[in-house]
Motif scaffolding. Structure first.
Motif, PDB file in Angstrom:
ATOM      1  N   MET A  64     -10.925   0.218  -5.660  1.00 30.75           N
ATOM      2  CA  MET A  64      -9.960   0.033  -4.576  1.00 30.75           C
ATOM      3  C   MET A  64     -10.297  -1.206  -3.764  1.00 30.75           C
ATOM      4  SD  MET A  64      -7.435   1.290  -2.487  1.00 30.75           S
ATOM      5  CE  MET A  64      -7.302   3.057  -2.671  1.00 30.75           C
ATOM      6  N   ALA A  65     -11.574  -1.393  -3.425  1.00 26.66           N
ATOM      7  CA  ALA A  65     -11.953  -2.473  -2.525  1.00 26.66           C
ATOM      8  C   ALA A  65     -11.535  -3.832  -3.061  1.00 26.66           C
ATOM      9  CB  ALA A  65     -13.463  -2.437  -2.275  1.00 26.66           C
ATOM     10  N   GLY A  66     -11.590  -4.022  -4.381  1.00 20.88           N
ATOM     11  CA  GLY A  66     -11.234  -5.309  -4.963  1.00 20.88           C
ATOM     12  C   GLY A  66      -9.765  -5.633  -4.844  1.00 20.88           C
ATOM     13  N   ARG A  67      -8.924  -4.632  -4.568  1.00 21.70           N
ATOM     14  CA  ARG A  67      -7.494  -4.859  -4.432  1.00 21.70           C
ATOM     15  C   ARG A  67      -7.065  -5.008  -2.974  1.00 21.70           C
ATOM     16  NH1 ARG A  67      -4.819  -3.666  -9.240  1.00 21.70           N
ATOM     17  NH2 ARG A  67      -6.116  -2.701 -10.833  1.00 21.70           N
ATOM     18  N   ILE A  68      -7.947  -4.798  -2.054  1.00 23.32           N
ATOM     19  CA  ILE A  68      -7.663  -4.907  -0.635  1.00 23.32           C
ATOM     20  C   ILE A  68      -8.326  -6.185  -0.114  1.00 23.32           C
ATOM     21  CG2 ILE A  68      -7.818  -3.795   1.618  1.00 23.32           C
ATOM     22  CD1 ILE A  68      -6.269  -2.156  -0.445  1.00 23.32           C
ATOM     23  N   HIS A  69      -7.515  -7.107   0.425  1.00 21.50           N
ATOM     24  CA  HIS A  69      -8.087  -8.354   0.927  1.00 21.50           C
ATOM     25  C   HIS A  69      -9.049  -8.056   2.071  1.00 21.50           C
ATOM     26  CE1 HIS A  69      -8.310 -12.398   2.695  1.00 21.50           C
ATOM     27  NE2 HIS A  69      -7.946 -12.822   1.494  1.00 21.50           N
ATOM     28  N   GLY A 111       2.057   4.950  -2.872  1.00 20.01           N
ATOM     29  CA  GLY A 111       1.856   5.382  -4.238  1.00 20.01           C
ATOM     30  C   GLY A 111       1.371   4.295  -5.174  1.00 20.01           C
ATOM     31  N   PRO A 112       1.077   4.670  -6.420  1.00 23.31           N
ATOM     32  CA  PRO A 112       0.469   3.746  -7.384  1.00 23.31           C
ATOM     33  C   PRO A 112       1.382   2.578  -7.746  1.00 23.31           C
ATOM     34  CG  PRO A 112       1.145   5.774  -8.474  1.00 23.31           C
ATOM     35  CD  PRO A 112       1.288   6.011  -7.000  1.00 23.31           C
ATOM     36  N   GLY A 113       0.733   1.461  -8.084  1.00 27.04           N
ATOM     37  CA  GLY A 113       1.464   0.295  -8.555  1.00 27.04           C
ATOM     38  C   GLY A 113       2.166  -0.499  -7.471  1.00 27.04           C
ATOM     39  N   THR A 114       1.989  -0.133  -6.229  1.00 20.77           N
ATOM     40  CA  THR A 114       2.667  -0.811  -5.123  1.00 20.77           C
ATOM     41  C   THR A 114       1.818  -1.975  -4.625  1.00 20.77           C
ATOM     42  OG1 THR A 114       3.939   1.110  -4.423  1.00 20.77           O
ATOM     43  CG2 THR A 114       3.459  -0.530  -2.735  1.00 20.77           C
ATOM     44  N   THR A 115       2.505  -3.077  -4.297  1.00 20.61           N
ATOM     45  CA  THR A 115       1.853  -4.267  -3.760  1.00 20.61           C
ATOM     46  C   THR A 115       2.375  -4.546  -2.362  1.00 20.61           C
ATOM     47  OG1 THR A 115       1.545  -5.268  -5.949  1.00 20.61           O
ATOM     48  CG2 THR A 115       1.513  -6.750  -4.044  1.00 20.61           C
ATOM     49  N   VAL A 116       1.461  -4.710  -1.429  1.00 23.15           N
ATOM     50  CA  VAL A 116       1.796  -5.104  -0.057  1.00 23.15           C
ATOM     51  C   VAL A 116       1.299  -6.531   0.126  1.00 23.15           C
ATOM     52  CG1 VAL A 116       1.457  -4.613   2.399  1.00 23.15           C
ATOM     53  CG2 VAL A 116       1.572  -2.730   0.738  1.00 23.15           C
ATOM     54  N   LEU A 147      -3.892   5.584   0.130  1.00 21.48           N
ATOM     55  CA  LEU A 147      -3.444   4.565  -0.810  1.00 21.48           C
ATOM     56  C   LEU A 147      -3.918   4.934  -2.208  1.00 21.48           C
ATOM     57  CD1 LEU A 147      -3.261   3.094   1.975  1.00 21.48           C
ATOM     58  CD2 LEU A 147      -3.906   0.998   0.779  1.00 21.48           C
ATOM     59  N   ALA A 148      -3.005   4.851  -3.184  1.00 20.83           N
ATOM     60  CA  ALA A 148      -3.414   5.069  -4.568  1.00 20.83           C
ATOM     61  C   ALA A 148      -4.444   4.015  -4.974  1.00 20.83           C
ATOM     62  CB  ALA A 148      -2.194   5.002  -5.482  1.00 20.83           C
ATOM     63  N   GLU A 149      -5.221   4.320  -6.014  1.00 18.69           N
ATOM     64  CA  GLU A 149      -6.346   3.473  -6.396  1.00 18.69           C
ATOM     65  C   GLU A 149      -5.957   2.031  -6.706  1.00 18.69           C
ATOM     66  OE1 GLU A 149      -9.635   3.922  -6.489  1.00 18.69           O
ATOM     67  OE2 GLU A 149      -9.362   5.858  -5.514  1.00 18.69           O
ATOM     68  N   ASP A 150      -4.744   1.826  -7.251  1.00 25.65           N
ATOM     69  CA  ASP A 150      -4.381   0.477  -7.679  1.00 25.65           C
ATOM     70  C   ASP A 150      -3.455  -0.248  -6.698  1.00 25.65           C
ATOM     71  OD1 ASP A 150      -2.189   2.074  -8.109  1.00 25.65           O
ATOM     72  OD2 ASP A 150      -1.715   1.258 -10.097  1.00 25.65           O
ATOM     73  N   VAL A 151      -3.273   0.278  -5.492  1.00 24.21           N
ATOM     74  CA  VAL A 151      -2.452  -0.406  -4.496  1.00 24.21           C
ATOM     75  C   VAL A 151      -3.133  -1.711  -4.092  1.00 24.21           C
ATOM     76  CG1 VAL A 151      -1.619  -0.309  -2.110  1.00 24.21           C
ATOM     77  CG2 VAL A 151      -1.337   1.663  -3.624  1.00 24.21           C
ATOM     78  N   GLU A 152      -2.353  -2.776  -4.010  1.00 28.00           N
ATOM     79  CA  GLU A 152      -2.864  -4.073  -3.567  1.00 28.00           C
ATOM     80  C   GLU A 152      -2.362  -4.355  -2.156  1.00 28.00           C
ATOM     81  OE1 GLU A 152      -2.178  -7.279  -6.267  1.00 28.00           O
ATOM     82  OE2 GLU A 152      -2.514  -6.043  -8.045  1.00 28.00           O
ATOM     83  N   VAL A 153      -3.246  -4.853  -1.308  1.00 32.15           N
ATOM     84  CA  VAL A 153      -2.895  -5.199   0.068  1.00 32.15           C
ATOM     85  C   VAL A 153      -3.378  -6.620   0.341  1.00 32.15           C
ATOM     86  CG1 VAL A 153      -3.098  -4.593   2.506  1.00 32.15           C
ATOM     87  CG2 VAL A 153      -3.097  -2.782   0.763  1.00 32.15           C
ATOM     88  N   GLY A 154      -2.450  -7.488   0.774  1.00 30.24           N
ATOM     89  CA  GLY A 154      -2.768  -8.889   0.965  1.00 30.24           C
ATOM     90  C   GLY A 154      -3.420  -9.200   2.301  1.00 30.24           C
ATOM     91  N   ALA A 155      -3.706 -10.466   2.484  1.00 28.92           N
ATOM     92  CA  ALA A 155      -4.444 -10.938   3.649  1.00 28.92           C
ATOM     93  C   ALA A 155      -3.728 -10.621   4.960  1.00 28.92           C
ATOM     94  CB  ALA A 155      -4.668 -12.445   3.540  1.00 28.92           C
TER      95      ALA A 155
END
Length: 263
Positions: free
Chosen positions: A1-6, A36-41, A17-25
């Motif tokens: 998870m941490a690698g997908r969260i800026h 949910g999974p596969g979501t990008t913020v 947050l699902a394990e593969d959620v991405e969160v930008g800077a």
């Protein structure tokens, strides 16, 4: 998870947050948010409030999602926002939570394409497969059916219902309900026919489209009152059984209470 969260993003304790959620800077996720999974913020987004987001959504940069309703009666009640799957939400879109004066939840279905600067106010109920072009503005309590297309810089008055498969041209002002299948534009909005091209793309056969055109004529060409047109459509259902479900969508829309329809 941490690698997908800026590293500069802030995720409040309690957020799910699902394990593969991405969160930008520099994005902020509030404590009552579920994603949910596969979501990008994307970067510089804020998602807060009591907000539940499904799978495979894309929130582009600078979105504000789940903010409190712009309603002076709001007193901090835990009203909600629910967003389905596969939606694309572009720059500077704002979507607010509901109010206790209505159902208490704003909803956005699946596979919607929400372009830049769109505002979706409190208690709006949005279906699936819609397209809202740039700067569409929805007041509170608006209901939008599936497959509706709203042209850019269009504004919709509070409590208006727009029926499924309608197509509204840009810079339109919508103050009354728009029945399903209608195409039109303007301020005031003027219907000009049915959305035949859209229906063809969605697999409607020629017989069904022909029946919908007949129903449109009952409403807009025969000088009938709304209840008379609805009754005539019920008779048309019996004459055109293969199109009964499609006609029912239009007749049922006319039979429900509302703000009156565009004529």
């Amino acid at each position: 998870m941490a690698g997908r969260i800026h590293a500069t993003a802030i995720i409040a304790p309690g957020a799910e947050l699902a394990e593969d959620v991405e969160v930008g800077a520099y994005s902020i996720i509030g404590p009552n948010v579920s994603i949910g999974p596969g979501t990008t913020v994307g970067p510089h987004c804020i998602i807060d409030g009591h907000t539940r987001i499904g799978a495979n959504n894309l929130f582009y940069r600078y979105c504000s999602i789940g903010g409190m309703p712009q309603d002076k009666k709001y007193r901090g009640e835990p009203t909600r926002l629910e967003i389905g799957d596969g939606n694309t939400v572009r720059e500077y879109v704002t979507i607010n939570t509901g109010t206790t004066q209505d159902v208490g939840v704003t909803r956005l279905g699946d596979d919607n394409w929400i372009m830049a600067y769109v505002h979706i106010a409190h208690d709006c109920q949005i279906g699936s497969h819609t397209i809202f072009a740039n700067s569409v503005q929805l007041a509170g309590h608006v209901v939008i059916g599936d497959w509706v297309i709203l042209g850019g810089i269009s504004a919709v008055h509070q409590f208006v219902h727009i029926g499924a498969h309608s197509m509204i041209g840009g810079a339109s002002a919508i103050r009354q309900d728009i029945p399903p299948y209608i195409i039109g534009a303007g301020d005031p909005f003027r219907p000009v026919g049915i959305n035949s091209e859209g229906l063809q793309r969605r697999g409607y056969d020629a017989e069904t489209i022909s029946a919908i055109k007949e129903a449109y004529k009952l409403l807009y060409r025969r000088n009938l009152k709304i209840d008379e047109a609805a009754a005539a459509m019920r008779a048309l259902q019996k004459e055109r059984p293969a199109a009964s479900q499609a006609i029912d969508l239009l007749a049922s829309f006319l039979e429900r209470p509302g703000r009156g329809i565009v004529r």
